[in-house]
Design a protein around this motif. Structure first.
Motif, PDB file in Angstrom:
ATOM      1  N   THR A  29      54.077  49.493 -30.785  1.00  0.00           N
ATOM      2  CA  THR A  29      52.213  50.045 -30.845  1.00  0.00           C
ATOM      3  C   THR A  29      52.240  50.840 -29.186  1.00  0.00           C
ATOM      4  OG1 THR A  29      50.806  48.838 -31.295  1.00  0.00           O
ATOM      5  CG2 THR A  29      51.246  48.212 -29.979  1.00  0.00           C
ATOM      6  N   ASP A  30      51.281  50.011 -28.096  1.00  0.00           N
ATOM      7  CA  ASP A  30      50.754  50.985 -27.102  1.00  0.00           C
ATOM      8  C   ASP A  30      50.098  49.384 -26.183  1.00  0.00           C
ATOM      9  OD1 ASP A  30      47.590  51.068 -26.978  1.00  0.00           O
ATOM     10  OD2 ASP A  30      48.899  52.743 -28.826  1.00  0.00           O
ATOM     11  N   SER A  31      49.749  48.995 -25.376  1.00  0.00           N
ATOM     12  CA  SER A  31      49.129  48.432 -24.508  1.00  0.00           C
ATOM     13  C   SER A  31      47.499  47.861 -25.278  1.00  0.00           C
ATOM     14  CB  SER A  31      49.308  48.343 -22.887  1.00  0.00           C
ATOM     15  OG  SER A  31      50.616  47.912 -22.318  1.00  0.00           O
ATOM     16  N   ASP A  32      47.172  49.115 -25.008  1.00  0.00           N
ATOM     17  CA  ASP A  32      45.765  49.096 -25.490  1.00  0.00           C
ATOM     18  C   ASP A  32      45.617  48.287 -26.762  1.00  0.00           C
ATOM     19  OD1 ASP A  32      44.501  50.563 -23.345  1.00  0.00           O
ATOM     20  OD2 ASP A  32      44.516  52.427 -23.609  1.00  0.00           O
ATOM     21  N   THR A  33      45.993  49.130 -27.197  1.00  0.00           N
ATOM     22  CA  THR A  33      46.154  48.750 -28.841  1.00  0.00           C
ATOM     23  C   THR A  33      45.541  46.949 -28.950  1.00  0.00           C
ATOM     24  OG1 THR A  33      46.666  50.104 -30.074  1.00  0.00           O
ATOM     25  CG2 THR A  33      46.986  48.942 -31.569  1.00  0.00           C
ATOM     26  N   LEU A  34      47.033  46.607 -28.794  1.00  0.00           N
ATOM     27  CA  LEU A  34      47.600  45.350 -28.648  1.00  0.00           C
ATOM     28  C   LEU A  34      46.343  43.913 -27.373  1.00  0.00           C
ATOM     29  CD1 LEU A  34      51.000  45.096 -27.656  1.00  0.00           C
ATOM     30  CD2 LEU A  34      50.363  44.454 -29.574  1.00  0.00           C
ATOM     31  N   ILE A  35      45.603  45.170 -26.627  1.00  0.00           N
ATOM     32  CA  ILE A  35      44.618  44.425 -26.065  1.00  0.00           C
ATOM     33  C   ILE A  35      43.620  44.707 -26.536  1.00  0.00           C
ATOM     34  CG2 ILE A  35      43.187  45.291 -23.723  1.00  0.00           C
ATOM     35  CD1 ILE A  35      45.432  45.886 -22.192  1.00  0.00           C
ATOM     36  N   GLU A  36      43.197  45.242 -27.690  1.00  0.00           N
ATOM     37  CA  GLU A  36      42.284  44.992 -28.550  1.00  0.00           C
ATOM     38  C   GLU A  36      42.253  43.986 -29.382  1.00  0.00           C
ATOM     39  OE1 GLU A  36      39.456  46.709 -28.336  1.00  0.00           O
ATOM     40  OE2 GLU A  36      39.664  47.299 -26.149  1.00  0.00           O
ATOM     41  N   GLU A  37      43.625  44.081 -30.126  1.00  0.00           N
ATOM     42  CA  GLU A  37      43.988  42.937 -31.059  1.00  0.00           C
ATOM     43  C   GLU A  37      42.969  41.519 -30.769  1.00  0.00           C
ATOM     44  OE1 GLU A  37      47.031  42.912 -32.909  1.00  0.00           O
ATOM     45  OE2 GLU A  37      47.167  45.518 -33.592  1.00  0.00           O
TER      46      GLU A  37
END
Length: 214
Positions: free
Chosen positions: A194-202
């Motif tokens: 995945t990418d960092s932004d997706t994980l940050i939002e999670e």
């Protein structure tokens, strides 16, 4: 006896059961001299991977995830404890040397774990697995250097040991784009890419959910 269902690769992140791992993000790997010696690595680390890791670090701390750093560091001054591979390639940072410090952009907090390692996968030369099981971690977000070496090996070893492994593709790098992309393609079957932004939002969503329950 009813068995617990295996953790789905794409199920939401629970910060209380998640470790964010920063591999070899140390002064002996990323430094000014690398700009000449390893130009692709230096630029991609400076401009993409390190900013991505820094954002994940901040989000992980806020959400309550476990933060773990691993650095290449021998347990001895002469490196006699190193793996055979590290000896054959003359890869060695002495115990306590400046090269073992985590880079300033990702400076560890005073209660965050730093594990010295002497192998590509920290599962093989540290107590990382022991710590994860003691803390109750089942998910590991893997970032750092290098995508096709220590990141790759750690992702595979973690998956084989029963952990859900996640790799944000913009929070790791290596010596060329071809090597980076090739490694991701090779180990994608062992983890969620995945990418960092997706994980940050999670992580933020999990934090909001927790606050709403208070």
């Amino acid at each position: 006896m009813t068995r617990a269902a295996p953790l789905d690769r794409h199920s939401p992140i629970d910060p209380s059961r998640t470790a964010i791992l920063f591999i070899d993000t140390q002064d002996g790997i990323f430094h000014a001299g690398a700009e000449t010696a390893r130009p692709y690595f230096f630029r991609s680390a400076r401009d993409v991977a390190i900013p991505g890791m820094a954002r994940l670090l901040e989000a992980g701390r806020s959400a309550g995830a476990e933060i773990v750093f691993t650095v290449i560091e021998s347990l001895t001054r002469d490196g006699r404890d190193r793996s055979l591979d590290y000896k054959q390639t003359n890869f060695h940072f002495a115990r306590g040397s400046p090269e073992t410090r985590v880079i300033e952009a990702l400076k560890p907090g005073d209660d965050e774990i730093i594990l010295p390692k002497t192998s590509s996968s920290l599962f093989n030369s540290t107590i990382f697995e022991y710590l994860l099981r003691n803390i109750g971690i089942d998910t590991v977000i893997v970032t750092g250097f290098l995508t096709d070496q220590c990141v790759d090996h750690t992702v595979r070893d973690g998956a084989d040991r029963g952990f859900r492994m996640i790799c944000p593709t913009d929070a790791c790098t290596t010596d060329s784009r071809e090597r980076h992309d090739g490694a991701l393609s090779a180990f994608k079957g062992y983890c969620r890419l995945t990418d960092s932004d997706t994980l940050i939002e999670e992580l933020k969503a999990a934090q909001r959910s927790k606050l709403e329950q208070i």
